[in-house]
Structure formats: C-alpha cells, structure tokens
Design a protein around this motif. Structure first.
Motif, mmCIF file in Angstrom:
data_model
loop_
_atom_site.group_PDB
_atom_site.id
_atom_site.type_symbol
_atom_site.label_atom_id
_atom_site.label_comp_id
_atom_site.label_asym_id
_atom_site.label_seq_id
_atom_site.Cartn_x
_atom_site.Cartn_y
_atom_site.Cartn_z
ATOM 1 N N LEU A 178 -0.297 10.513 9.874
ATOM 2 C CA LEU A 178 0.353 9.328 10.420
ATOM 3 C C LEU A 178 -0.488 8.073 10.220
ATOM 4 O O LEU A 178 0.037 7.008 9.882
ATOM 5 N N ILE A 179 -1.790 8.168 10.431
ATOM 6 C CA ILE A 179 -2.664 6.997 10.267
ATOM 7 C C ILE A 179 -2.606 6.465 8.838
ATOM 8 O O ILE A 179 -2.595 5.254 8.603
ATOM 9 N N ALA A 180 -2.536 7.372 7.870
ATOM 10 C CA ALA A 180 -2.471 6.950 6.464
ATOM 11 C C ALA A 180 -1.074 6.471 6.067
ATOM 12 O O ALA A 180 -0.917 5.805 5.038
ATOM 13 N N GLY A 181 -0.074 6.776 6.861
ATOM 14 C CA GLY A 181 1.321 6.534 6.511
ATOM 15 C C GLY A 181 1.673 5.147 6.015
ATOM 16 O O GLY A 181 2.301 4.998 4.949
ATOM 17 N N PRO A 182 1.292 4.082 6.732
ATOM 18 C CA PRO A 182 1.722 2.744 6.306
ATOM 19 C C PRO A 182 1.113 2.288 4.984
ATOM 20 O O PRO A 182 1.608 1.341 4.369
ATOM 21 N N LEU A 183 0.073 2.957 4.533
ATOM 22 C CA LEU A 183 -0.602 2.561 3.303
ATOM 23 C C LEU A 183 -0.068 3.302 2.080
ATOM 24 O O LEU A 183 -0.518 3.056 0.960
ATOM 25 N N THR A 184 0.880 4.222 2.294
ATOM 26 C CA THR A 184 1.447 4.964 1.176
ATOM 27 C C THR A 184 2.647 4.218 0.594
ATOM 28 O O THR A 184 3.255 3.358 1.249
ATOM 29 N N GLU A 185 2.994 4.577 -0.615
ATOM 30 C CA GLU A 185 4.105 3.924 -1.315
ATOM 31 C C GLU A 185 5.445 4.200 -0.626
ATOM 32 O O GLU A 185 6.307 3.315 -0.540
ATOM 33 N N VAL B 296 7.241 13.072 8.787
ATOM 34 C CA VAL B 296 6.636 14.376 9.061
ATOM 35 C C VAL B 296 7.452 15.133 10.101
ATOM 36 O O VAL B 296 7.699 14.630 11.199
ATOM 37 N N SER B 297 7.878 16.333 9.736
ATOM 38 C CA SER B 297 8.532 17.236 10.682
ATOM 39 C C SER B 297 7.509 18.261 11.141
ATOM 40 O O SER B 297 6.728 18.781 10.327
ATOM 41 N N VAL B 298 7.506 18.548 12.429
ATOM 42 C CA VAL B 298 6.539 19.489 13.004
ATOM 43 C C VAL B 298 7.194 20.849 13.161
ATOM 44 O O VAL B 298 8.266 20.973 13.759
ATOM 45 N N LYS B 299 6.544 21.860 12.617
ATOM 46 C CA LYS B 299 7.024 23.229 12.793
ATOM 47 C C LYS B 299 6.054 23.973 13.692
ATOM 48 O O LYS B 299 4.860 23.681 13.732
ATOM 49 N N PHE C 280 -2.707 -1.850 16.817
ATOM 50 C CA PHE C 280 -3.181 -2.558 15.626
ATOM 51 C C PHE C 280 -2.030 -2.967 14.702
ATOM 52 O O PHE C 280 -2.257 -3.342 13.557
ATOM 53 N N GLY C 281 -0.783 -2.881 15.223
ATOM 54 C CA GLY C 281 0.341 -3.488 14.509
ATOM 55 C C GLY C 281 1.252 -2.592 13.722
ATOM 56 O O GLY C 281 2.140 -3.093 13.015
ATOM 57 N N VAL C 282 1.107 -1.273 13.810
ATOM 58 C CA VAL C 282 1.951 -0.360 13.036
ATOM 59 C C VAL C 282 2.854 0.451 13.965
ATOM 60 O O VAL C 282 2.375 1.114 14.892
ATOM 61 N N LYS C 283 4.139 0.405 13.688
ATOM 62 C CA LYS C 283 5.130 1.082 14.509
ATOM 63 C C LYS C 283 5.478 2.448 13.912
ATOM 64 O O LYS C 283 5.588 2.605 12.692
ATOM 65 N N THR C 284 5.663 3.427 14.795
ATOM 66 C CA THR C 284 6.083 4.764 14.396
ATOM 67 C C THR C 284 7.386 5.111 15.105
ATOM 68 O O THR C 284 7.491 4.966 16.329
ATOM 69 N N ASP C 285 8.367 5.579 14.356
ATOM 70 C CA ASP C 285 9.594 6.095 14.954
ATOM 71 C C ASP C 285 9.416 7.597 15.161
ATOM 72 O O ASP C 285 8.852 8.283 14.300
ATOM 73 N N ARG C 286 9.893 8.098 16.278
ATOM 74 C CA ARG C 286 9.678 9.516 16.583
ATOM 75 C C ARG C 286 10.867 10.109 17.325
ATOM 76 O O ARG C 286 11.637 9.407 17.972
ATOM 77 N N GLU C 287 10.985 11.415 17.213
ATOM 78 C CA GLU C 287 11.904 12.191 18.029
ATOM 79 C C GLU C 287 11.070 13.227 18.778
ATOM 80 O O GLU C 287 10.772 14.300 18.252
ATOM 81 N N PHE D 26 8.133 9.165 11.828
ATOM 82 C CA PHE D 26 8.312 8.396 10.604
ATOM 83 C C PHE D 26 7.543 7.078 10.703
ATOM 84 O O PHE D 26 7.723 6.298 11.638
ATOM 85 N N VAL D 27 6.683 6.847 9.713
ATOM 86 C CA VAL D 27 5.932 5.597 9.605
ATOM 87 C C VAL D 27 6.411 4.896 8.333
ATOM 88 O O VAL D 27 6.254 5.420 7.226
#
Length: 420
Positions: free
Chosen positions: A173-180, A185-188, A207-214, A220-221
């Motif tokens: 998740l931390i790396a998420g916003p820096l990816t293309e 990520v789904s958790v099993k 620090f300014g990055v939002k994550t959507d979650r269920e 999802f980042v």
C-alpha cells in the motif's frame, strides 16, 4: 552488557512519559522519504529499527538526520536510486518488507539482506504477490537475501495472504501511489495484526494519500497521488507502555503513563483492558492512563490484533489465579524469536507451568521465582521478564542490549521505579 540483575522492588508509584510509537515512527520515515519536500517527525523514536530504516532510505536517495529528538527528512519525491552496496536490514521485519516494493520502483537493482534470524522470517508471500503486478526479484526459496530489479513494480491488481504478517499488505500500500497503475489488493485468509494496517493507512492519509477500502478485505490506492512533506507529531507507544502497566499489575503498585492517545489505532492499547479484566484498576485522564495493581485472576483472550504484548500479558498471567489462555497467535512464531516457545520456556524457568501450541499459549498462575532468562535476542522477551523480576527478585536477563530495538531507555526507566 552481558546481563543485568533485576532486584525485587519494595513499593511502586511512578509517573512516566510514554516512549514514542515504534510503528508510527517507522511508517512516517518511509512515507516522508518518498514525499515531496521536507518533513519533521517530532518526538520520534530513534531505536535500532528506526536507525536501520533511516540508513536504508538514505541509501536509496532520501536525506534523513536525527537531531536528538526529531527526524528531519528531505523526501526523494519518489525518485529513488539503488545503492552500490547491499542494504542490510538486520532483524527489522518492517524495514525488510517495506523496502522490497519501494526498491521495485527505484532506478537500478537493489540487494537486501539481513541477520541470520531475518533470513528465516517470511517474505515469500510478499514476493509472490508483488510479482503479479510486475515486480521481478531473485532469491532462494523466497527468503533473504533478495535482489530486487528496479523499475519493475508497475502496480495493478493482486492478492495477498496476510495471515503471517500484515506488514506484507502495508508494504504494498505504501508503494501504491508511486506505481504506474496504482495498487488494488485483495486479502485472502485471516489477516493478523489488523491495527497495524490502520496505522499505515492513517499515516498515508496524514501525508496526503487516500486509500479506498472495503473493511479488511480489499484496498485500492490510486496512482498519481503524491506524499507531501509536513510536520508530524509521533504519539506515545502502547507496546512499550505495556511493560510499565504490567509492573503495577504484578507488584500491586500504581503507575501513571502520560502522552498516550486514547483514540489511537494501536492495537496494543487493548492491553489496558486485559489488565482491567484481570482485576486491575484502570483510570483515564486526558492523555494519561493510571493502572493500580490488585489481586489478579486468569482470563481467556484472543490476541491476534495485539501480538507484541503477548509476552507481557503472559508474565502478568504468571501471578494470576487460574489458567490464562492466549489464542490466535500463530504469527508470533515468525517474530524476532518464536515468541510462543521462548515465552513458555522462560516461564518454566521461573517455576510457572506454560503450555505452548501452534496458535495458543496457556499459563497456569502460581508463585514465580527469579531465574536466568534467555531472550534469544528478542527485545520483548527481555523486557517482559525484567518486569517479572520486580516482583520475584533474583532475575538475571541475558543480552539486555537487545531492548535497543524498540525501547533503548528501558532499563533507565526501570531505575526510576526504584527511585534511582
């Protein structure tokens, strides 16, 4: 120091400021290192894990210094480059796991290695999950050392089994916003240590990055977001404070700990309520918590969300009447030591019957005595049994320097209990 001797304390009445949060400091270091601009991490913990993380992040292109109280961070704005030298993470699980996806964003290839124990600890699930979204790595049987091929983590959809460690999910998740493509990520399986994921998401948001979650099922980042440098105050640590509260519980004393956030996401704050259930008096006042010891009774408790305080609770349970059962703790086998086994072994050295299982630990309360404690280089074992020594006396803790991983001032605080 090869060992320390813990003497029995007479009476205990103490007022202590909680050490800074280990989890918050580590996450803030990683995120601020990736951020745009400068950050000041105030009241930061500067223990071994943080020093290891700061050096690794500096090697990748950030500029981090500690000024005696705060970390000053010049973020790399996501523009990372691999170092020529191997990044050594010692026995820091967070640093090792958080670095792997970040190294996949960096320019060049990065080799990460750790201590003998860290080479045994799991990272395979993280490597396999990240490989589904582009990351290329080279390792033997999915363990350290690992070579991470730079500029291969592109993001997208993946899944992860977080039953061994929630750090796998936090790392992605931390790396998420820096990816293309962002990070979906789904958790099993059953996630353990869920509160640590909440801390990760809180820090990312701060620090300014939002994550959507269920819930804890999917996250999802979105790509294109960026971390922004800022002033960030580190809250007090409930894990380290647990030893101070345990001291009150087993000695019948009174301990007040200040600088604790009652609304913290830290899972280890549950320790307070476990003590209350066992018979202690617990009072909240502003940012302070006061615990007063009393007659203790055994409890049956699920500690899947607060594994770091299992040894501490086990020590308290040694003085309680009846059988305490601690369950849902299989992930403790992959910590700095196999904490189920090392806790049980050292309890038995102190004359207490302890029954370890794959996913549980049972403690039959009694009258523990002092002994020679072998912490197996595990800071939490050393600190928990030091607290036991306040009541038993004649407790010898081998390799006491291992407490430097999370609570460097631990034995100095203990001296204050004696009025030194």
């Amino acid at each position: 120091m090869d060992f320390v001797e813990i003497k029995k304390i007479g009476s205990l009445s103490a007022d202590i400021v909680a050490p800074p949060s280990k989890a918050h400091t580590l996450r803030a270091l990683f995120i601020s290192a990736l951020a745009e601009g400068k950050s000041t991490l105030r009241n930061a913990l500067n223990a071994e894990d943080q020093q290891i993380a700061a050096k690794a992040l500096n090697d990748l292109g950030a500029k981090i210094v500690f000024n005696g109280k705060d970390y000053l961070v010049q973020g790399a704005e996501g523009q990372l480059s691999s170092p020529k030298e191997i990044i050594y993470t010692a026995n820091s699980g967070v640093t090792t796991r958080f670095l792997i996806p970040i190294a996949g964003i960096a320019k060049g290839n990065t080799i990460i290695d750790g201590s003998e124990r860290m080479r045994e600890r799991p990272i395979k699930e993280l490597l396999e999950s990240a490989s589904k979204i582009g990351l290329k790595t080279e390792s033997k049987e999915g363990k350290l050392p690992v070579k991470v091929i730079g500029k291969t983590l592109i993001g997208g959809k993946t899944e992860i089994d977080a039953s061994e460690s929630s750090q796998f999910l936090s790392a992605l998740l931390i790396a998420g916003p820096l990816t293309e493509n962002g990070m979906s990520v789904s958790v099993k399986g059953e996630m353990r240590s869920k509160p640590y994921v909440d801390i990760t998401l809180d820090c990312m948001a701060d620090f300014g990055v939002k994550t959507d979650r269920e819930g804890y099922e999917s996250f999802f980042v979105k790509s294109g977001q960026s971390y922004k440098g800022r002033d960030y105050l580190i809250e007090g640590d409930y894990s380290s404070s647990s030893y101070l509260f345990a001291a009150a519980a087993i000695t019948g004393g009174i301990v007040k700990v200040r600088n604790l956030n009652k609304n913290s996401a830290q899972g280890d704050k549950e320790f307070i309520y476990f003590l209350e259930k066992m018979g202690c008096n617990v009072n909240f006042s502003g940012d302070s918590i006061v615990v007063e010891g009393n007659s203790l009774n055994a409890i049956d408790v699920d500690m899947s969300s607060c594994p770091d305080v299992v040894p501490t609770l086990a020590v308290v349970a040694a003085f309680a009447e009846g059988k305490t059962r601690i369950s849902n703790i299989s992930h403790l086998s992959a910590k700095e030591s196999n904490r189920i086994e090392t806790t049980a072994e050292n309890l038995r050295r102190c004359g207490i019957k302890a029954i370890p299982g794959k996913d549980f630990l049972e403690i039959i309360g009694g009258k523990p005595h002092g002994a020679v404690i072998e912490p197996y280089n595990d800071h939490r074992i050393a600190m928990a049994f030091s607290i036991m020594g306040l009541q038993t006396g004649e407790m010898r803790i081998n390799n006491p320097n291992c407490v430097g991983k999370s609570f460097p001032d631990f034995f100095s605080v203990l001296k204050k209990f004696y009025g030194d």
